[in-house]
Design an enzyme around this catalytic site. Structure first.
Site: not given
Ligand code: M6R
Length: 607
Positions: A2, A28, A75, A101-102, A479, A483, A486, A502, A602
């Site tokens: 927060c 925040r 938050w 905040n915490g 993962e 990263k 993307e 395979h 996002k």
């Molecule tokens: O908000 P969510 O965790 O549901 O989002 C899922 C994906 O859209 C999200 O993880 C996306 O793949 C990101 N860009 C990964 O860095």
């Protein structure tokens, strides 16, 4: 996470400054907003759910009397984002106001104790115990600052607080432990805030408070003391040279790298989850006939890791399914006997919600893990857990991934105990190891980032990557691949390392880069075999290994080391960090903006 703010002026009105500062702290959190001032022996409070603009439009936040006040943008972690849970929180007599905040770990015990002594609580927040504790000590005769000190001495968990009170209307008292707090020194004003941007247009002179410190802000200036022994702290203000944009990122060039560096703190917060939430989740998972783990993107990779944890620690078989495939793959079989654990940082991802609605319509039990209390996922879930990571602004999920895995690990440990598959001592050891992970992540960032920067320079022009791992490291490798793709726009492929022979191995030619995630766990020997297969065909191997693994160091072209002592089931948390850093520095090397990858949002709210 927060935002808190406090402001004391020698003359004029504090409320307009509080309003503007809260706007600057909104990154925040923005579930609810509130401000309080003291004027002529009375406390004036305005607060409501919604973001700063929405609450201001309704309540006129800049219209509160007085030259001193505090504010908060929230938050939500404890208690839904409702008016009653917005800060400031007050004591019984509306004389003391506190913003926080915490996360407080021991608030339920304190609340019970205070209620037994007649205190009336009006919110569901952990914070509300603080004004009531201060009230108790003041009624027992202590002055305001001493009473705040007594209160914070009783708190377990993290906090940055600012408090005001009508009996001593000329001071703001603040304290910090594991949540940020800075004091700003103006010519005829003094401020405290979670972050420098809150007061940067007003003053450039700031004192960063440290853990265990306490500050009394008055017309005389800032008096800083140690909470433990009340000894004075002498610290000169520093002059801030950042502009506003840099300050919002705490001096980091991008939010993504700031959030990668924030992981030790956000992981500590996940370890403060109330046991009752974990227990409830574990109870549902224990009773379920079948369990689906449903998510997209990074959250899906957290589910992949969780499926290994549930299996290894609790002998609970679960099916991780990408949300957009859920209906096709499992839709017809879903029934009242099914349980769906949906994982979504935002709680608003359309694919995940659509899978959840399908399952819900067929009477399945819906459980949620999300970062956003009040999101759609929290409303449609039978029960949910908040991962407590604070807002993530970079489009690429980083700190929210490690937080999700940490929460899922805690649930898996609970489940293991419940099902009698994990002895008490084993569970205790794993919990102790989890407590050490934030420090391990800190060490990785501190000791390996420069090296990783160099690796990004070396690999920047490679046109395609393999990411390989075995067992739970398949989740980590996946993962790492996501990263890199993307944010650096480098095509990448991930496979369980054993599967690569395979078919995918035919891609390998001289100089083809292969990233191996290879902790010192039960898969290490087999993974070494895969490294040799790749090397024999000319691949360039970058391995993420346990510190001191000489055998792999000798085989690999490059390596990044992770401190020893991480149990197999917890490896995705620290081992993903070098991969996040690698992707970030590759993006920088390749001239990409990691905070705004093309074609992405996002939160993906379309199917
Ligand atoms: O908000 P969510 O965790 O549901 O989002 C899922 C994906 O859209 C999200 O993880 C996306 O793949 C990101 N860009 C990964 O860095």
């Amino acid at each position: 996470m927060c935002g808190i703010f406090g402001c004391l002026l020698k003359g004029g009105s504090a409320a307009p400054l509080i309003h503007v500062a809260l706007k600057r702290l909104e990154y925040r959190g923005y579930d609810s907003v509130g401000a309080a001032t003291v004027y002529e022996g009375r406390l004036y409070v305005k607060k409501d759910q919604g973001n700063v603009d929405a609450v201001h439009a309704k309540l006129h936040l800049d219209n509160l009397p007085g030259r001193l006040g505090i504010g908060h943008t929230r938050w939500a972690t404890h208690g839904a984002p409702l008016q009653k849970n917005a800060h400031p929180q007050l004591d019984c007599d509306n004389r003391i106001a506190v913003v926080h905040n915490g996360v407080l770990e021991n608030f339920s015990g304190l609340r019970q104790e205070l209620e037994e002594r007649g205190h009336v609580f009006r919110s569901k927040t952990d914070t509300e115990v603080i004004p009531h504790l201060i009230e108790e000590s003041m009624k027992a005769g202590l002055g305001f600052a001493d009473a705040v000190r007594e209160a914070v001495k009783r708190l377990e968990g993290s906090y940055a607080i600012a408090a005001i009170c009508t009996q001593e209307p000329d001071k703001i008292v603040c304290a910090r432990k594991e949540s940020p707090l800075v004091v700003g020194i103006g010519d005829s004003s003094i401020y405290c805030a979670s972050d420098i941007p809150a007061f940067l247009p007003l003053t450039k002179r700031a004192i960063a408070m440290r853990d265990g410190e306490f500050a009394i802000l008055s017309d005389a200036g800032a008096e800083i003391k140690k909470i433990a022994d009340w000894s004075p702290v002498e610290r000169e203000p520093e002059t801030i040279t950042w502009d506003l944009e840099m300050a919002e990122k705490l001096g980091y060039p991008y939010f993504m790298i700031k959030e990668i560096h924030e992981q030790p703190e956000s992981l500590r917060n996940t370890l403060r989850l109330q046991d009752t939430y974990l227990d409830l989740m574990a109870t549902f998972l224990d009773r379920a006939r079948e369990v689906f783990l449903v998510a997209c993107g990074t959250s899906y990779h957290a589910c992949l890791a969780a499926s290994h944890m549930f299996s290894k620690l609790a002998f609970r078989s679960t099916q991780p399914i990408i949300a957009s495939e859920f209906v096709q793959r499992a839709g017809d079989s879903i029934s009242v006997d099914s349980t769906v654990l949906a994982v979504s940082q935002s709680g608003e991802t359309a694919d995940t919600l659509s899978a959840v609605m399908h399952a819900s319509n067929r009477a399945a039990t819906i459980l949620g893990l999300t970062n956003v209390i009040g999101s759609t996922l929290t409303r449609v879930s039978r029960t949910y857990t908040c991962q407590q990571s604070g807002p993530e602004i970079g489009v690429a999920a980083t700190k929210t991934f490690t937080a999700q895995v940490s929460v899922l690990a805690q649930i898996a440990i609970k489940l293991g105990e419940k099902r009698g598959k994990l002895f008490h001592e084993e569970a205790k050891t794993l919990r102790k190891k989890l407590q050490q992970i934030p420090e391990i992540v800190e060490r990785i960032i501190a000791t390996q980032e420069e090296k990783i920067k160099g690796l990004a320079k070396k690999y920047r022009d490679k046109r395609c990557f393999f990411f390989l791992g075995r067992g739970i490291s398949t989740a980590t490798a996946s993962e790492g691949m996501l990263k890199l793709m993307e944010i650096a726009y480098v095509p990448a492929i991930t496979y369980p390392a054993g599967e690569s022979k395979h078919g995918p191995i035919s891609l390998i030619e001289e100089g083809f880069p292969v990233v191996f995630v290879c902790p010192n766990d039960s898969t290490r020997k087999a993974t070494i075999g895969n490294i040799m297969e790749m090397k024999a065909r000319g691949a360039v191997v970058l391995a993420i290994i346990e510190e001191g693994d000489e055998e792999i160091k000798n085989l690999a072209d490059d390596y990044v080391e992770v401190p020893k002592g991480v149990p197999e089931v917890l490896t995705p948390i620290p081992y993903v960090v070098p991969l996040q850093l690698f992707a970030y520095h590759m993006a920088i090397e390749r001239g990409c903006n990691p905070d705004m990858p093309r074609n992405l949002a996002k939160s993906v709210t379309v199917l």
